[in-house]
Design a protein around this motif. Sequence first.
Motif, PDB file in Angstrom:
ATOM      1  N   ARG A  42      -1.201   5.801   6.000  1.00  0.00           N
ATOM      2  CA  ARG A  42      -1.290   5.099   4.713  1.00  0.00           C
ATOM      3  C   ARG A  42      -0.804   5.281   3.951  1.00  0.00           C
ATOM      4  O   ARG A  42      -0.789   5.027   2.114  1.00  0.00           O
ATOM      5  N   THR A  44       2.804   5.902   3.736  1.00  0.00           N
ATOM      6  CA  THR A  44       4.212   5.958   3.963  1.00  0.00           C
ATOM      7  C   THR A  44       4.992   4.781   3.847  1.00  0.00           C
ATOM      8  O   THR A  44       3.296   4.126   4.079  1.00  0.00           O
ATOM      9  N   ASP A  45       5.730   3.577   3.424  1.00  0.00           N
ATOM     10  CA  ASP A  45       6.196   2.063   3.585  1.00  0.00           C
ATOM     11  C   ASP A  45       7.655   2.164   4.141  1.00  0.00           C
ATOM     12  O   ASP A  45       8.090   1.145   4.644  1.00  0.00           O
ATOM     13  N   ILE A  50       5.322   3.091   9.971  1.00  0.00           N
ATOM     14  CA  ILE A  50       3.985   2.002  10.519  1.00  0.00           C
ATOM     15  C   ILE A  50       3.858   1.768  12.331  1.00  0.00           C
ATOM     16  O   ILE A  50       2.784   1.917  12.632  1.00  0.00           O
ATOM     17  N   PHE A 147       2.018  -2.949   5.589  1.00  0.00           N
ATOM     18  CA  PHE A 147       1.822  -1.443   5.871  1.00  0.00           C
ATOM     19  C   PHE A 147       3.646  -1.832   4.843  1.00  0.00           C
ATOM     20  O   PHE A 147       3.277  -0.522   4.171  1.00  0.00           O
ATOM     21  N   ALA A 148       4.680  -2.205   5.457  1.00  0.00           N
ATOM     22  CA  ALA A 148       5.845  -2.138   5.197  1.00  0.00           C
ATOM     23  C   ALA A 148       6.341  -1.890   4.452  1.00  0.00           C
ATOM     24  O   ALA A 148       7.290  -1.981   3.450  1.00  0.00           O
ATOM     25  N   ASN A 150       4.543  -5.864   2.437  1.00  0.00           N
ATOM     26  CA  ASN A 150       3.590  -6.592   2.080  1.00  0.00           C
ATOM     27  C   ASN A 150       4.129  -7.678   1.900  1.00  0.00           C
ATOM     28  O   ASN A 150       4.076  -8.633   1.537  1.00  0.00           O
ATOM     29  N   ARG A 191      -0.296  -5.806   1.732  1.00  0.00           N
ATOM     30  CA  ARG A 191      -0.565  -4.822   1.998  1.00  0.00           C
ATOM     31  C   ARG A 191      -2.268  -3.836   2.522  1.00  0.00           C
ATOM     32  O   ARG A 191      -2.943  -3.280   2.871  1.00  0.00           O
TER      33      ARG A 191
END
Length: 314
Positions: A42, A44-45, A50, A147-148, A150, A191
Amino acid sequence: MTDADGGASAADASLPPDLDLDAVREALIEWYEADHRPFPWRQTDDPYEIHVSEVMSQQTQLDRIISAWEDFRERWPTVDALADADRSEVVSFWTDHSLGYNNRAKYLHEAANQVVEEYGGEYPEEPDELEELMGVGPYTANAVASFAFNNGNAVVDTNVERVTYRAFDVPDDDAAFEAAASELMPEGESRVWNNAIMELGGVACTKSPNCDEAGCPWRRWCHAYETGDFTAPDVPEQPSFEGSRRQFRGRVVRLLGEHDEMDLDTLGHRIRIDYAPDGEHGREWLRGILSDLRNDGLVAVDESGGETTVRLQG
DNA sequence: ATCCCGAGGT
DNA sequence: ACCTCGGGAT
């Protein structure tokens, strides 16, 4: 339902019509941002990192994958590094870290090759494109996009189903869950939203719920909290693992990770104490296991020279 | 025994 | 729609 309300979104409505969506959204996001489990992925993007965390988390408790995820990232820091690895290395890593479902290791490695070959090593940002990657279905595609980048749609996993079923009385139906999840998610905030709603299911709205202890932000709207009925949608029950085919597949892969190659009977005796070449659990039985593993692309079976030799594939 | 941030093959 | 795929924690 008349044509007057026209749009698909109205027709698909599966949330209470008088629900204050803005308040519901704000409450959950505020709750999540105030406190949540500090999983390393959570922070890192990087879509590759991910992606790895999402594949590991399929059907596996999050607490159990933390060190595996850190080791994996250290060993194959980039998608290019992973694509360069041999499949057998990745499968052995998977087994050594007790992650189970070795097919996922193969899928992840295949997907890394797709990213390198089809996208020059840069992950695509659209869920539809991500879903073309091996082992990436609707859930993982939207999770990575969210998560990477949005840039995801609402994820629907067992947490989201349980939470929406209990809180808003959404019917136990795939289309209804999809519609409800989609209506709930605030535009352009995939995200934080997808993290937050799964955190709610993982911490507060668990099978045996912790509404007050976890400070559930939805108590004031929650149908289950009001009625005391915390029934959850049925989850398909797992066949027992002990003595199962899966258990012996796992042992075969583990042994082949430790020994470069093994002959049939040696392998048999090492995976089960009651192995007898001509018995009920003998060569015929073992060949069945190996046949499946070969079809799955996990092991290679060499029949030359009148002897059967087995090794990890790749 | 039961659970776990699903996906692919049939 | 149904089946299969690992294994540790509780």
